[in-house]
Design an enzyme around this catalytic site. Sequence first.
Site, PDB file in Angstrom:
ATOM      1  N   GLU A 208     -16.457   5.580   5.394  1.00  0.00           N
ATOM      2  CA  GLU A 208     -15.553   5.156   6.468  1.00  0.00           C
ATOM      3  C   GLU A 208     -15.872   5.875   7.764  1.00  0.00           C
ATOM      4  O   GLU A 208     -16.607   6.859   7.782  1.00  0.00           O
ATOM      5  CB  GLU A 208     -14.110   5.520   6.112  1.00  0.00           C
ATOM      6  CG  GLU A 208     -13.605   4.799   4.911  1.00  0.00           C
ATOM      7  CD  GLU A 208     -12.108   4.933   4.798  1.00  0.00           C
ATOM      8  OE1 GLU A 208     -11.413   4.575   5.749  1.00  0.00           O
ATOM      9  OE2 GLU A 208     -11.657   5.388   3.745  1.00  0.00           O
TER      10      GLU A 208
ATOM     11  N   LYS B 117      -2.870   6.394   1.616  1.00  0.00           N
ATOM     12  CA  LYS B 117      -2.708   7.093   2.898  1.00  0.00           C
ATOM     13  C   LYS B 117      -1.901   8.380   2.701  1.00  0.00           C
ATOM     14  O   LYS B 117      -0.804   8.540   3.255  1.00  0.00           O
ATOM     15  CB  LYS B 117      -2.056   6.170   3.929  1.00  0.00           C
ATOM     16  CG  LYS B 117      -3.095   5.250   4.573  1.00  0.00           C
ATOM     17  CD  LYS B 117      -2.499   4.300   5.561  1.00  0.00           C
ATOM     18  CE  LYS B 117      -2.327   4.887   6.927  1.00  0.00           C
ATOM     19  NZ  LYS B 117      -3.552   4.925   7.717  1.00  0.00           N
TER      20      LYS B 117
ATOM     21  N   ARG C  73       0.842  -1.215   0.000  1.00  0.00           N
ATOM     22  CA  ARG C  73       0.000   0.000   0.000  1.00  0.00           C
ATOM     23  C   ARG C  73       0.872   1.258   0.000  1.00  0.00           C
ATOM     24  O   ARG C  73       0.532   2.266  -0.631  1.00  0.00           O
ATOM     25  CB  ARG C  73      -0.923  -0.039   1.230  1.00  0.00           C
ATOM     26  CG  ARG C  73      -1.987   1.027   1.226  1.00  0.00           C
ATOM     27  CD  ARG C  73      -3.036   0.774   2.274  1.00  0.00           C
ATOM     28  NE  ARG C  73      -2.494   0.871   3.639  1.00  0.00           N
ATOM     29  CZ  ARG C  73      -3.164   0.543   4.737  1.00  0.00           C
ATOM     30  NH1 ARG C  73      -4.401   0.084   4.655  1.00  0.00           N
ATOM     31  NH2 ARG C  73      -2.619   0.669   5.924  1.00  0.00           N
TER      32      ARG C  73
HETATM   33  N1  PLP Z   1      -9.343   4.020   6.799  1.00  0.00           N
HETATM   34  C1  PLP Z   1      -8.484   5.030   6.977  1.00  0.00           C
HETATM   35  C2  PLP Z   1      -8.827   6.362   6.424  1.00  0.00           C
HETATM   36  C3  PLP Z   1      -7.285   4.815   7.660  1.00  0.00           C
HETATM   37  O1  PLP Z   1      -6.424   5.818   7.850  1.00  0.00           O
HETATM   38  C4  PLP Z   1      -7.011   3.521   8.169  1.00  0.00           C
HETATM   39  C5  PLP Z   1      -5.782   3.269   8.909  1.00  0.00           C
HETATM   40  O2  PLP Z   1      -4.812   2.862   8.404  1.00  0.00           O
HETATM   41  C6  PLP Z   1      -7.939   2.487   7.925  1.00  0.00           C
HETATM   42  C7  PLP Z   1      -9.094   2.777   7.253  1.00  0.00           C
HETATM   43  C8  PLP Z   1      -7.674   1.095   8.386  1.00  0.00           C
HETATM   44  O3  PLP Z   1      -6.657   0.482   7.639  1.00  0.00           O
HETATM   45  P1  PLP Z   1      -5.738  -0.643   8.264  1.00  0.00           P
HETATM   46  O4  PLP Z   1      -6.656  -1.729   8.694  1.00  0.00           O
HETATM   47  O5  PLP Z   1      -4.845  -1.070   7.155  1.00  0.00           O
HETATM   48  O6  PLP Z   1      -5.016  -0.038   9.389  1.00  0.00           O
HETATM   49  C1  COI Z   2      -4.115   3.280  11.643  1.00  0.00           C
HETATM   50  O1  COI Z   2      -5.114   2.609  11.939  1.00  0.00           O
HETATM   51  O2  COI Z   2      -2.981   2.818  11.623  1.00  0.00           O
HETATM   52  C2  COI Z   2      -4.217   4.671  11.292  1.00  0.00           C
HETATM   53  O3  COI Z   2      -3.522   5.076  10.427  1.00  0.00           O
HETATM   54  C3  COI Z   2      -5.068   5.514  12.070  1.00  0.00           C
HETATM   55  C4  COI Z   2      -4.413   6.814  12.315  1.00  0.00           C
HETATM   56  C5  COI Z   2      -4.597   7.844  11.312  1.00  0.00           C
HETATM   57  C6  COI Z   2      -4.169   7.215  13.689  1.00  0.00           C
END
Ligand code: PLP
Ligand code: COI
Length: 341
Positions: free
Chosen positions: A216, A180, A78
């Site tokens: 989200e 991200k 990612r």
């Molecule tokens: N959605 C957003 C906008 C996020 O910043 C995150 C965090 O990383 C997630 C969802 C969840 O992603 P992950 O499960 O890869 O941490």
């Molecule tokens: C995560 O779940 O790792 C995120 O990036 C959340 C964060 C923006 C604090």
Amino acid sequence: MDWDSLTFSFTPTDMMYVATCKLGEDWQPGELQPFAEISISPAAGVLNYGQGIFEGMKAQRSVNGGIVLFRPERNAERFAKGAERLGMPPVPASMFLDAIEAAVGSNARWVPPTGKGALYVRPVLWGTGEILGVAPAPEYTFIVYVCPVGPYFKGGMHPISLKVSDEFHRATPGGSGGVKAIGNYAPGMMPSKGAKTEGFAEIIYLDSTEHRYIEEVGAANFFCVKDGVIHTPMLTGTILPGITRASIIDLARERGYEVIERKVPIKEVLEADEAFCAGTAAVISPIGTICHGDVCTIYCNNELGPVTKELYDALTDIQLQAAPDEFGWVRAVPVPEISAE
Ligand code: PLP
Ligand code: COI
């Protein structure tokens, strides 16, 4: 360190990993340095035009005593996609993984005891070269720092209340919502703060085209359960493809649940039996109440819904090596002798 009172907040640790790369050249392995401030030009691309991305992952002390990561190769993938979207040289996956292991291994004393929290790992990639025109910066910096953390939402596993926003959106088709990008997060701060002053833990964003479908929850993905079937918003490009989200889908299907990825209308969500959000920081956080305008649905008070609880236990047991890792998701981190406790 008082491991029992960890929150999701910044604590400086011992070491950080740093590498740099000029635009058009290949990344060369970086090095560990004591965690410290860095010097940066006021003309850096990241400071002026937001040319930056980040990742978030957790290193945890498993029930076997070792330090483990959860699917870090997915973060590497990612991170590379995000770099490409923002015109930055992608960090090769092997270098990304080496950097994570080095940062975690050299800060091993900061990994909380099993079940007390995690060492949050924050890789960042910034355009640090100077540039005045709106274009990719001439130089890039990749840093990995780490920080011990507790629960993302106050109250840990206590069900949270969320407010659906009709005013603000997180992302639009063709934008950067699917990666991200650092610039995706500041516009959510005031909506989130506003929701908090009204007693909610976060905002739920709807799609920016029809204003009907759930996207989200702040920085976590959304799930709901109706009549034993699990629903989650499909990845349309405006939603961050969460690694926790993907893992929950696989786990739930393996356990016999039907999981439907589709556009999920807010109207149906308000009629669901259970709802939860999922992410690295949020893990699986049960949703107690969702309010959309004057309409509020209460899913649970203190008791978690049965599907939420089952998936929470299944996911966290794998993450902590308390259950067999049938999917091969967990990766042990070698800890250098010197920093072992
Ligand atoms: N959605 C957003 C906008 C996020 O910043 C995150 C965090 O990383 C997630 C969802 C969840 O992603 P992950 O499960 O890869 O941490
Ligand atoms: C995560 O779940 O790792 C995120 O990036 C959340 C964060 C923006 C604090």
